[in-house]
Motif scaffolding. Sequence first.
Motif, PDB file in Angstrom:
ATOM      1  N   MET A   1       5.977 -14.900  -7.761  1.00  0.00           N
ATOM      2  CA  MET A   1       5.496 -13.518  -7.897  1.00  0.00           C
ATOM      3  C   MET A   1       4.881 -13.323  -9.283  1.00  0.00           C
ATOM      4  N   THR A   2       3.613 -12.932  -9.293  1.00  0.00           N
ATOM      5  CA  THR A   2       2.936 -12.656 -10.549  1.00  0.00           C
ATOM      6  C   THR A   2       3.224 -11.218 -10.975  1.00  0.00           C
ATOM      7  N   VAL A   3       2.898 -10.903 -12.230  1.00  0.00           N
ATOM      8  CA  VAL A   3       3.113  -9.540 -12.746  1.00  0.00           C
ATOM      9  C   VAL A   3       2.344  -8.504 -11.926  1.00  0.00           C
ATOM     10  N   PRO A   4       1.055  -8.735 -11.606  1.00  0.00           N
ATOM     11  CA  PRO A   4       0.341  -7.747 -10.778  1.00  0.00           C
ATOM     12  C   PRO A   4       1.000  -7.522  -9.420  1.00  0.00           C
ATOM     13  N   ASN A   5       1.480  -8.604  -8.794  1.00  0.00           N
ATOM     14  CA  ASN A   5       2.129  -8.449  -7.491  1.00  0.00           C
ATOM     15  C   ASN A   5       3.448  -7.683  -7.609  1.00  0.00           C
ATOM     16  N   ILE A   6       4.174  -7.915  -8.696  1.00  0.00           N
ATOM     17  CA  ILE A   6       5.427  -7.174  -8.932  1.00  0.00           C
ATOM     18  C   ILE A   6       5.123  -5.682  -9.078  1.00  0.00           C
ATOM     19  N   LEU A   7       4.063  -5.365  -9.829  1.00  0.00           N
ATOM     20  CA  LEU A   7       3.668  -3.970 -10.008  1.00  0.00           C
ATOM     21  C   LEU A   7       3.238  -3.338  -8.685  1.00  0.00           C
ATOM     22  N   THR A   8       2.548  -4.113  -7.862  1.00  0.00           N
ATOM     23  CA  THR A   8       2.097  -3.620  -6.561  1.00  0.00           C
ATOM     24  C   THR A   8       3.279  -3.326  -5.653  1.00  0.00           C
ATOM     25  N   VAL A   9       4.239  -4.255  -5.605  1.00  0.00           N
ATOM     26  CA  VAL A   9       5.444  -4.044  -4.793  1.00  0.00           C
ATOM     27  C   VAL A   9       6.240  -2.856  -5.333  1.00  0.00           C
ATOM     28  N   PHE A  10       6.287  -2.720  -6.639  1.00  0.00           N
ATOM     29  CA  PHE A  10       6.969  -1.585  -7.265  1.00  0.00           C
ATOM     30  C   PHE A  10       6.333  -0.263  -6.839  1.00  0.00           C
ATOM     31  N   ARG A  11       5.002  -0.252  -6.722  1.00  0.00           N
ATOM     32  CA  ARG A  11       4.283   0.946  -6.284  1.00  0.00           C
ATOM     33  C   ARG A  11       4.668   1.319  -4.843  1.00  0.00           C
ATOM     34  N   ILE A  12       4.775   0.320  -3.984  1.00  0.00           N
ATOM     35  CA  ILE A  12       5.214   0.574  -2.609  1.00  0.00           C
ATOM     36  C   ILE A  12       6.653   1.095  -2.609  1.00  0.00           C
ATOM     37  N   PHE A  13       7.487   0.511  -3.460  1.00  0.00           N
ATOM     38  CA  PHE A  13       8.895   0.905  -3.577  1.00  0.00           C
ATOM     39  C   PHE A  13       9.037   2.358  -4.030  1.00  0.00           C
ATOM     40  N   LEU A  14       8.109   2.836  -4.872  1.00  0.00           N
ATOM     41  CA  LEU A  14       8.173   4.208  -5.385  1.00  0.00           C
ATOM     42  C   LEU A  14       7.802   5.256  -4.342  1.00  0.00           C
TER      43      LEU A  14
END
Length: 194
Positions: A1-14
Amino acid sequence: MTVPNILTVFRIFLTPFFIFFLFNDSDLSGTYALIIFVVASITDAYDGHYARKYNVVSESGKFLDPLADKILVSSAFISFTILKIIDFWMVFLIIFRDVFVTLLRMRMKKSNQSLITSNIAKSKTAAQLIIIVFTLLYLSISNSNLQILMGFIDWIERFNLVYNLTLFVTLFTIYTGYRYAYDNWAVIKKIIIK
């Protein structure tokens, strides 16, 4: 998992937390919904910038990033419809355009074709985010008793700004969908004939 993908998943989580606070009746729930949406929007801007800057663009990121955007934005517009702030037909057209472009992109990729994009699509995303933040700001202060805020609320309601600005964004969104089809028509015709 790259940083951009982590941020993207975090956005879905929010997104579920955003919806929860948007429909919550507590005094600060509107403010919390606004904060969550702004944080999610910032991650949207940052993950793409980070991926390009550090050359960590991935196929999963190309799929997840626009999906996360659509989940967040669609959730906001659908919620505004349920809250009777905007009309259903506006949300339908906005979501229809996004589904159309997504299916077009997938079909062209399957045919080893590239979708011609332009800055107008980025302008569409920015316009949608701005009207959502504006609406959330209105909702978060609509129960305020501060005199300075009451004037701002009266001004928004007098000119029906939330509805009229959303109408403009809806028409602009449909126009960007038309431009996608127009700019890629030669390739679309080849796919249809094929």
